[in-house]
Motif scaffolding. Structure first.
Motif, mmCIF file in Angstrom:
data_model
loop_
_atom_site.group_PDB
_atom_site.id
_atom_site.type_symbol
_atom_site.label_atom_id
_atom_site.label_comp_id
_atom_site.label_asym_id
_atom_site.label_seq_id
_atom_site.Cartn_x
_atom_site.Cartn_y
_atom_site.Cartn_z
ATOM 1 N N PHE A 1 0.819 -1.137 0.043
ATOM 2 C CA PHE A 1 -0.055 0.001 -0.079
ATOM 3 C C PHE A 1 0.947 1.137 0.058
ATOM 4 C CE2 PHE A 1 -1.811 3.394 2.577
ATOM 5 C CZ PHE A 1 -3.095 3.563 1.929
ATOM 6 N N LEU A 2 1.758 1.392 0.866
ATOM 7 C CA LEU A 2 2.636 2.409 0.978
ATOM 8 C C LEU A 2 3.654 2.596 -0.347
ATOM 9 C CD1 LEU A 2 3.865 2.250 4.519
ATOM 10 C CD2 LEU A 2 2.114 3.645 3.699
ATOM 11 N N ASP A 3 4.199 1.473 -0.818
ATOM 12 C CA ASP A 3 4.817 1.465 -1.992
ATOM 13 C C ASP A 3 4.380 2.071 -3.164
ATOM 14 O OD1 ASP A 3 6.969 0.437 -0.869
ATOM 15 O OD2 ASP A 3 6.664 -1.537 -1.554
ATOM 16 N N GLY A 4 2.925 2.105 -2.949
ATOM 17 C CA GLY A 4 2.134 2.721 -4.366
ATOM 18 C C GLY A 4 1.763 3.915 -4.180
ATOM 19 N N ALA A 5 2.228 4.465 -2.865
ATOM 20 C CA ALA A 5 1.965 6.084 -2.911
ATOM 21 C C ALA A 5 2.860 7.005 -3.613
ATOM 22 C CB ALA A 5 2.150 6.381 -1.074
ATOM 23 N N THR A 6 2.522 7.921 -4.149
ATOM 24 C CA THR A 6 3.352 9.015 -4.886
ATOM 25 C C THR A 6 2.989 10.371 -4.323
ATOM 26 O OG1 THR A 6 1.308 9.325 -6.380
ATOM 27 C CG2 THR A 6 2.992 7.500 -6.844
ATOM 28 N N VAL A 7 4.064 11.234 -4.637
ATOM 29 C CA VAL A 7 3.952 12.716 -4.233
ATOM 30 C C VAL A 7 4.530 13.353 -5.953
ATOM 31 C CG1 VAL A 7 4.975 14.668 -3.305
ATOM 32 C CG2 VAL A 7 4.696 12.515 -1.881
ATOM 33 N N ASP A 8 3.661 14.076 -6.547
ATOM 34 C CA ASP A 8 3.643 14.575 -7.525
ATOM 35 C C ASP A 8 4.689 15.594 -7.635
ATOM 36 O OD1 ASP A 8 1.851 14.819 -10.260
ATOM 37 O OD2 ASP A 8 2.611 16.828 -10.001
ATOM 38 N N ALA A 9 5.248 15.528 -8.977
ATOM 39 C CA ALA A 9 6.606 16.439 -9.039
ATOM 40 C C ALA A 9 6.253 17.905 -9.075
ATOM 41 C CB ALA A 9 7.258 16.279 -10.535
ATOM 42 N N GLU A 10 5.068 18.329 -9.282
ATOM 43 C CA GLU A 10 4.625 19.826 -9.064
ATOM 44 C C GLU A 10 4.641 20.280 -7.661
ATOM 45 O OE1 GLU A 10 1.095 20.302 -10.808
ATOM 46 O OE2 GLU A 10 1.595 20.420 -13.032
ATOM 47 N N VAL A 11 4.501 19.232 -6.697
ATOM 48 C CA VAL A 11 4.469 19.380 -5.370
ATOM 49 C C VAL A 11 5.926 19.704 -4.825
ATOM 50 C CG1 VAL A 11 3.806 18.378 -2.991
ATOM 51 C CG2 VAL A 11 2.396 18.090 -4.720
ATOM 52 N N PHE A 12 6.691 18.996 -5.517
ATOM 53 C CA PHE A 12 8.309 19.079 -5.002
ATOM 54 C C PHE A 12 8.903 20.338 -5.588
ATOM 55 C CE2 PHE A 12 8.330 14.341 -4.273
ATOM 56 C CZ PHE A 12 8.601 14.375 -2.702
ATOM 57 N N ALA A 13 8.352 20.732 -6.774
ATOM 58 C CA ALA A 13 8.619 21.906 -7.497
ATOM 59 C C ALA A 13 8.149 23.210 -6.488
ATOM 60 C CB ALA A 13 8.056 21.970 -8.617
ATOM 61 N N LEU A 14 7.269 23.017 -5.951
ATOM 62 C CA LEU A 14 6.638 24.033 -4.712
ATOM 63 C C LEU A 14 7.617 24.009 -3.639
ATOM 64 C CD1 LEU A 14 4.077 25.947 -4.726
ATOM 65 C CD2 LEU A 14 3.226 24.236 -3.272
ATOM 66 N N ARG A 15 7.815 22.761 -3.175
ATOM 67 C CA ARG A 15 8.567 22.835 -1.953
ATOM 68 C C ARG A 15 9.621 21.569 -1.874
ATOM 69 N NH1 ARG A 15 8.076 26.639 2.580
ATOM 70 N NH2 ARG A 15 9.745 25.533 3.262
ATOM 71 N N PRO A 16 10.852 22.011 -2.595
ATOM 72 C CA PRO A 16 11.817 20.740 -2.637
ATOM 73 C C PRO A 16 12.156 20.174 -1.311
ATOM 74 C CG PRO A 16 12.404 22.663 -4.015
ATOM 75 C CD PRO A 16 11.162 23.036 -2.995
ATOM 76 N N ASP A 17 11.949 20.712 -0.229
ATOM 77 C CA ASP A 17 12.595 20.384 0.976
ATOM 78 C C ASP A 17 11.304 19.522 1.742
ATOM 79 O OD1 ASP A 17 10.516 22.538 0.998
ATOM 80 O OD2 ASP A 17 11.440 23.155 3.194
ATOM 81 N N TYR A 18 10.028 19.169 0.930
ATOM 82 C CA TYR A 18 9.128 18.590 1.546
ATOM 83 C C TYR A 18 9.468 17.195 1.790
ATOM 84 C CZ TYR A 18 4.516 16.129 2.022
ATOM 85 O OH TYR A 18 3.614 15.230 2.528
ATOM 86 N N ARG A 19 9.094 16.561 2.941
ATOM 87 C CA ARG A 19 9.118 14.979 2.911
ATOM 88 C C ARG A 19 7.629 14.554 3.604
ATOM 89 N NH1 ARG A 19 13.075 16.798 6.815
ATOM 90 N NH2 ARG A 19 12.340 18.818 6.016
ATOM 91 N N ALA A 20 7.416 13.386 3.114
ATOM 92 C CA ALA A 20 6.145 12.611 3.919
ATOM 93 C C ALA A 20 6.627 11.544 4.397
ATOM 94 C CB ALA A 20 5.271 12.371 2.517
ATOM 95 N N LEU A 21 6.599 10.956 5.781
ATOM 96 C CA LEU A 21 6.905 10.078 6.227
ATOM 97 C C LEU A 21 5.459 9.183 6.455
ATOM 98 C CD1 LEU A 21 9.307 9.297 9.168
ATOM 99 C CD2 LEU A 21 7.671 7.596 8.311
#
Length: 239
Positions: A10-30
């Motif tokens: 379930f977790l391996d299928g999770a995604t964060v879109d590149a546009e989100v990282f473009a907004l905040r490159p320092d973002y991390r989701a645990l």
């Protein structure tokens, strides 16, 4: 397949879109997925955790206003970056810290635990009913057509996010608006939830060590909710 492997898939299928990282490159989701929970109402253990969190918040707020706490300030800036006004729609950490002075809500064991950990570690932390998910979670910038099930005026309703808003969702719709502002009704935790999904959101200056410490504390409390609790974790970052 074991429960742990199912959670990890379930977790391996999770995604964060590149546009989100473009907004905040320092973002991390645990991300943390848990199964085998013995569900229940608030109890003595969750009460003790919330009381400790309230004391921690009052101490922090004696030193500075809530909006000046470093991680709160970072999230306020992130909200402005996608067009949200943080003084009107507060990130979940700020909202809890503001409530902690007069008393955090007592909801159920699971909700109490993640709220307490959020305040103690000063990190936005969301909890969802994993069994209500359709597919794996995804963090995107909304098109504005996605559906968000919520409550308005005491009645069930369906809302849509703003164009460009950062939202968590699954194959059915939005599960949390404005990154970590408001969770939807469909996936909310209840007194009977036995399988849950948690999101710890981090921006600089919160470092990976502090983020990991919050996760370790959360998992420690979750493992006290039954002898058969199993846990899977995954960290998603731009790198």
């Amino acid at each position: 397949m074991s429960k742990t492997q199912t959670l990890q898939n379930f977790l391996d299928g999770a995604t964060v879109d590149a546009e989100v990282f473009a907004l905040r490159p320092d973002y991390r989701a645990l991300l943390i997925a848990v199964d085998g929970i013995e569900a229940g109402e608030s109890d003595a253990a969750s009460e003790a955790l919330l009381a400790a969190a309230e004391t921690s918040a009052r101490t922090a707020l004696q030193e500075q206003p809530v909006e000046d706490i470093a991680h709160v300030a970072a999230w306020r800036e992130a909200y402005r970056a996608f067009g949200s006004k943080p003084q009107r729609t507060r990130n979940s950490l700020e909202a809890l810290l503001r409530r902690a002075e007069s008393g955090l809500p007592r909801v159920n064991r699971l909700t109490d635990i993640y709220n307490g950990i959020s305040v103690l570690h000063q990190v936005p932390l969301g909890g969802e009913n994993l069994q209500r998910y359709i597919g794996s979670p995804r963090l995107i910038r909304a098109t504005g057509s996605e559906e968000f099930d919520t409550t308005a005026g005491g009645q069930d309703s369906v809302d849509t996010p703003d164009v460009g808003e950062v939202v968590w969702g699954d194959e059915q719709g939005v599960t949390c608006r404005r990154w970590n502002w408001r969770q939807g009704k469909r996936t909310q935790l209840t007194d009977s939830t036995t399988s849950a999904f948690f999101i710890l959101d981090a921006l600089e200056p919160l470092d990976d060590a502090a983020l990991t410490a919050a996760a370790v504390d959360l998992v420690s409390h979750l493992k006290q909710l039954g002898p058969d609790v199993v846990v899977a974790q995954r960290l998603i970052s731009a790198s």
